[in-house]
Design a protein around this motif. Structure first.
Motif: not given
Length: 447
Positions: A9-10, A17-18, A347-354
């Protein structure tokens, strides 16, 4: 490993996103991100990068022992043991950040003993910027050297570096002392046996053999220390630092459960104890050869002690949960999902949810936050929610349910009010987030 998707994810967030998803200054993130950029595959980059770290730790341990003992047989002994060690395989797979810091730590010890100050300071900084735990050990060792040798000209820059580093998230800070809260015991435990009890359902025969070998190494090392009267080279290292390191790795008054301070310290015990033992074991060369070759032979089987089905999270199940979450709700409507660690990272890695594995910030609108609850069944919810409130509860899988945070708060308040011990135990066992983020994690972060 349970933290695998956190690093994935990181890296994904940094390249996409930078910036890091979770602000945390550690050298492990540029390491995995660089490999991800080169390979173009985040999951492969994590697996490949972790394997490199494991190999590097074994190699560095061999170099350390050879440089300090002058005997390649001693280096052969520790290398073969670490190659065999199921505990080290588990450690590398589950805690790659700790492994990176241990690599720097062995170099730090090596150059500190040889009085190469510039190299020792360089690796000290690498340790501090890699992981808090090993960074703390470095600070303890340097403090011992400063007090013993009274080199006060090094004390001021030493403190200044620590103060400046503490301003960055993820680096040692006074608030990290809160991590020790509740970590000490009044009744001592024996770390190898405690570790066996934790892993009892998922431990192999060769892993049990290694724990017995480690106990033998511990006993032999203690005997070596008391028997030895002459100390070569650095007396501070031999008389004070080594005993301190060895005691910390199996400290009997540290709590031992999954992820605890004592648990993490014990996982570095194979490296520390085998290093000390190998440094003092070169007399009986035929026995050293036989033991080393035996470790190498059994290493072809011991690696199977690490079983992803037993020791890794159920990522296939997580993928189903993530897919159904995506089908039922939009990130624009619910920007935040509260769920336990590892699933939150996927969830963070595979979707746009936080996603967050703590309670949401106190100022957040709970109607705009989703909660994924694990380890409860539908009848557990219907016991404390009326029919209208139950309409907000959606089944994602056999083990996971989805609702808005407001409904969850209502449910949890009623469970607490009724003092329902059975449901509260299920909630805790499911690792459902019910605590606020502690200060040592929120330092320097936007809430």
């Amino acid at each position: 490993g349970w933290d695998g998707y956190y690093y994935v994810m990181q890296s994904h967030s940094w390249l996409t996103y930078g910036h890091l998803q979770s602000l945390d200054y550690s050298l492990i993130y540029p390491y995995f991100t660089l490999i991800s950029w080169i390979t173009g595959d985040y999951l492969f980059a994590f697996k490949f990068g972790t394997a490199l770290l494991g190999g590097a730790l074994v190699s560095v341990s061999c170099v350390f022992v050879y440089k300090r003992s002058g005997h390649w047989q001693a280096a052969f002994l520790i290398g073969s043991y670490l190659l065999f060690s199921p505990t080290l395989t588990f450690f590398v797979s589950q805690f790659p950040k700790n492994v990176m810091s241990m690599i720097f730590f062995m170099f730090f010890l090596l150059y500190l003993i040889s009085q190469n100050r510039k190299a020792a300071i360089s690796f000290f900084l690498l340790c501090v910027f890699s992981h808090r735990m090993i960074g703390g050990l470095c600070i303890l060792i340097l403090t011992i050297y400063l007090l013993k040798n009274i080199r006060w000209q090094w004390f001021i820059p030493f403190v200044l570096v620590l103060v400046l580093a503490s301003l960055l998230p993820g680096i040692l800070h006074f608030s990290d002392l809160m991590r020790f809260e509740g970590q000490f015991l009044t009744i001592p435990q024996f770390a190898p046996f405690s570790f066996y009890q934790i892993m009892e359902q998922d431990i192999s025969l060769l892993w049990i053999v290694e724990l017995l070998v480690l106990i033998g190494i511990i006993v032999a090392s203690v005997w070596q220390y008391w028997k030895k009267r002459e100390y070569r080279a650095d007396a501070v290292m031999n008389r004070i630092v080594w005993p301190v390191l060895l005691i910390i790795s199996i400290f009997p008054f540290l709590k031992m459960d999954n992820g605890s301070m004592g648990y993490r310290f014990f996982l570095v015990a194979p490296v520390l104890w085998s290093s000390y033992f190998s440094l003092n074991t070169v007399g009986n060369k035929p026995m050293v050869y036989f033991t080393s070759l035996s470790f190498i032979f059994f290493s072809f089987f011991s690696y199977r002690s690490y079983d992803p089905l037993k020791h890794d999270p159920p990522n296939d199940l997580y993928s189903i949960v993530v897919k159904r979450l995506n089908e039922q709700h939009q990130p624009n409507d619910y920007p935040l999902v509260i769920v336990h660690k590892s699933l939150a990272e996927m969830i963070i890695y595979e979707t746009s949810f936080d996603a967050l594995n703590w309670n949401p910030p106190t100022h957040a609108d709970t109607d705009k936050i989703l909660r994924i609850v694990s380890n409860l069944e539908l009848f557990h919810f219907s016991k404390y929610l009326d029919r209208g409130e139950m309409n907000a509860v959606r089944k994602l899988s056999q083990q996971y349910y989805l609702m808005d945070e407001t409904t969850w708060r209502v449910y949890l308040d009623r469970v607490y009010a009724s003092n329902d011990a059975n449901i509260l135990e299920l909630i805790h066992r499911g690792k459902n987030p019910i605590k606020d983020r502690p200060e040592y994690l929120t330092k320097g972060k936007k809430l």
